[in-house]
Design an enzyme around this catalytic site. Structure first.
Site, PDB file in Angstrom:
ATOM      1  CG  ASP A   1      -1.927  -1.529   1.181  1.00  0.00           C
ATOM      2  OD1 ASP A   1      -2.121  -1.310  -0.046  1.00  0.00           O
ATOM      3  OD2 ASP A   1      -1.660  -1.832   2.528  1.00  0.00           O
TER       4      ASP A   1
ATOM      5  CG  ASP B   1      24.570   2.996  12.671  1.00  0.00           C
ATOM      6  OD1 ASP B   1      23.156   3.168  12.016  1.00  0.00           O
ATOM      7  OD2 ASP B   1      24.963   3.961  13.395  1.00  0.00           O
TER       8      ASP B   1
ATOM      9  CD  GLU C   1     -22.765   7.169 -17.339  1.00  0.00           C
ATOM     10  OE1 GLU C   1     -23.357   7.136 -16.028  1.00  0.00           O
ATOM     11  OE2 GLU C   1     -23.475   5.851 -17.713  1.00  0.00           O
TER      12      GLU C   1
ATOM     13  CD  GLU D   1      19.956   2.844   8.643  1.00  0.00           C
ATOM     14  OE1 GLU D   1      21.226   2.130   8.804  1.00  0.00           O
ATOM     15  OE2 GLU D   1      19.527   4.105   9.314  1.00  0.00           O
TER      16      GLU D   1
HETATM   17  O1  FUB Z   1      -2.869  -4.276   3.052  1.00  0.00           O
HETATM   18  C1  FUB Z   1      -4.520  -4.268   3.374  1.00  0.00           C
HETATM   19  C2  FUB Z   1      -5.443  -3.861   2.000  1.00  0.00           C
HETATM   20  O2  FUB Z   1      -5.443  -4.278   1.060  1.00  0.00           O
HETATM   21  C3  FUB Z   1      -5.440  -2.621   1.470  1.00  0.00           C
HETATM   22  O3  FUB Z   1      -6.021  -1.354   2.592  1.00  0.00           O
HETATM   23  C4  FUB Z   1      -6.192  -2.406   0.746  1.00  0.00           C
HETATM   24  O4  FUB Z   1      -6.039  -1.333  -0.141  1.00  0.00           O
HETATM   25  C5  FUB Z   1      -5.433  -3.423  -0.553  1.00  0.00           C
HETATM   26  O5  FUB Z   1      -4.724  -3.248  -0.463  1.00  0.00           O
END
Ligand code: FUB
Length: 455
Positions: A31, A450, A197, A337
């Site tokens: 996400d 580090d 639409e 990192e």
């Molecule tokens: O990552 C958990 C859920 O899966 C998200 O809220 C959605 O958008 C889907 O990616």
């Protein structure tokens, strides 16, 4: 014929060596929510745990990464978690996040699955974040549908928070960004009419006419056009988009941006930003976990808008972003990192050291791209700690088995948090190179790492 086969294998190997996607290999991230601030892209992600519980999303916290060049990503760790909400009696459900900046404060809008949408605030993009409301922000009668917040502040100062699965709602946030105008819609919540639409036509599971809109909206404005990018077509998800002349609609369906492909997960979720003159599309795949839909990873593609503002169909690739937008200066300390690609590593951190690279085993490596060696360094310095046997850091360029510039010997430093600066001599290398740290040693975890610096 054999030579042709060999060339094909070499070509595949070549593309693997240059793989940039997924962009984070130390954790499963999902996400993606990029935010451009102060010459840097901050990437907020949800986080799929390494161990999936009850064959469902197992997500406890939100992570942050940053990049100035779009190829090296610095890990800032878990910047917020469900533990930030003292009122919450839940340990799972840290779903898709978005952070935006307003008047020097950073607002992190987070859904907690089954608990609606909340907000955290900080003075820094990387936290610490605190809960300014003490309860959920969005107070609706469809709490299970209240996921995937996306926020945008319009040019006139009006901020909008859109969200939802499988509906799409918005509120007009007040200037404080932690409350909303209750005078519109239903107690402040406006429900978008889901028409073919506006969001494309697709029959629902019950066979009745519906739209392609599924979840994961990403709302922004570009050249006076408002864009809503979203996961579409049900499961497995595509990414589609609609545009509108105002922040409140009316929306017009524009088509697909990313279609289904084998290495995409059953969900997809996107974020888009313009940065240093380029446009970037962030999404997630199940590439790293080799097909586990609850262990996803963020990828990025560079793309160009069509002259009329429409978005082309984007193909998910392994190569990802091939060109860095700036060079990395290795003559000031670089956090270990800060990684373009790695294998076998994890990061962790604490308040003294910040984030560092750990779980370093024999054969693991870390790649940093587009490093400007300039006239050539003589030495490398690195901060390391080990309660075990230590090992060696091989410093190579252009490939994990590319030219060996030198090695750094790491001994037992007396503890995993006993940090010591160690040195190694380097053969001369000039110009711009990808730098590889290849870790060698005996069995088990060798040391923690580090930062490093060329001299
Ligand atoms: O990552 C958990 C859920 O899966 C998200 O809220 C959605 O958008 C889907 O990616």
């Amino acid at each position: 014929m054999r030579i042709r086969n060999l060339l094909f294998v070499l070509m595949l190997l070549g593309s693997w060596v240059n793989a940039q996607n997924p962009i984070i290999q130390t954790f499963f991230t999902a996400d993606p929510a990029p935010m451009v601030y102060n010459g840097t892209v901050y990437l907020y992600t949800s986080h799929d745990e390494d161990s999936t519980v009850n064959n469902f999303f197992t997500m406890y916290d939100w992570r942050c990464y940053s990049s100035k060049d779009m190829v090296n990503w610095t890990d800032h760790g878990a910047v917020a978690s469900l533990k930030n909400f003292k009122w919450l009696n839940k340990t799972n459900g840290a779903w898709a996040v978005q952070c935006i900046e307003r008047n020097g404060k950073f607002y992190l809008y987070v859904p907690i699955h089954g608990e609606g949408i909340s907000v955290l605030v900080s003075d820094s993009p990387t936290g610490p974040f605190s809960d300014p409301v003490g309860k959920r922000l969005i107070d609706s009668d469809h709490i299970w549908q209240d996921i995937d917040p996306t926020v945008f502040v319009d040019d006139n100062g009006q901020a909008y928070l859109y969200w939802g699965n499988p509906g799409l709602w918005y509120v007009k946030l007040n200037n404080d960004m932690i409350s909303y105008d209750r005078s519109i819609g239903q107690n402040g919540i406006v429900s978008i009419e889901m028409t073919p639409e506006a969001f494309g036509s697709k029959a629902g599971r019950d066979g009745k006419p519906g739209t392609t809109y599924t979840e994961g909206p990403w709302f922004y404005k570009r050249n006076n056009l408002y864009y809503m990018i979203y996961a579409s077509e049900g499961i497995p998800e595509y990414i589609s988009y609609s545009t509108a002349p105002t922040a409140e609609g009316p929306w017009t369906y524009k088509g697909h941006i990313m279609k289904r492909a084998d290495h995409l997960a059953f969900t997809n979720h996107s974020g888009i930003v313009d940065f240093k003159g380029n446009s970037y599309f962030f999404y997630h795949t199940h590439e790293l976990s080799k097909g586990e839909g609850f262990k996803r990873s963020v990828s990025v593609e560079q793309f160009a808008y069509n002259p009329d503002g429409t978005i082309p169909l984007i193909t998910p690739t392994k190569e990802g972003v091939t060109k860095s937008v700036s060079l990395l200066n290795p003559y000031t300390p670089v956090q270990a990192e800060t990684i373009a690609f790695s294998e076998g590593l994890k990061t962790t951190g604490n308040s003294q050291t910040g984030v560092y690279v750990t779980k370093i085993d024999n054969g693991d490596y870390l790649k940093v791209r587009s490093v400007d060696f300039g006239k050539g360094p003589k030495q490398i310095e690195a901060s390391v700690a080990s309660a075990a046997q230590g090992g060696t850091i091989e410093v190579r360029i252009d490939n994990s088995d590319g030219e060996l510039l030198g090695t750094i010997a790491v001994e037992n430093t007396g503890g995993w948090q006993n940090w010591k600066t160690v040195n190694g001599k380097l053969k001369k290398a000039t110009g711009v190179h990808d730098l590889y740290f290849v870790f060698k040693g005996g069995d088990g975890q060798l040391f923690n790492f580090d930062w490093w610096k060329l001299k």
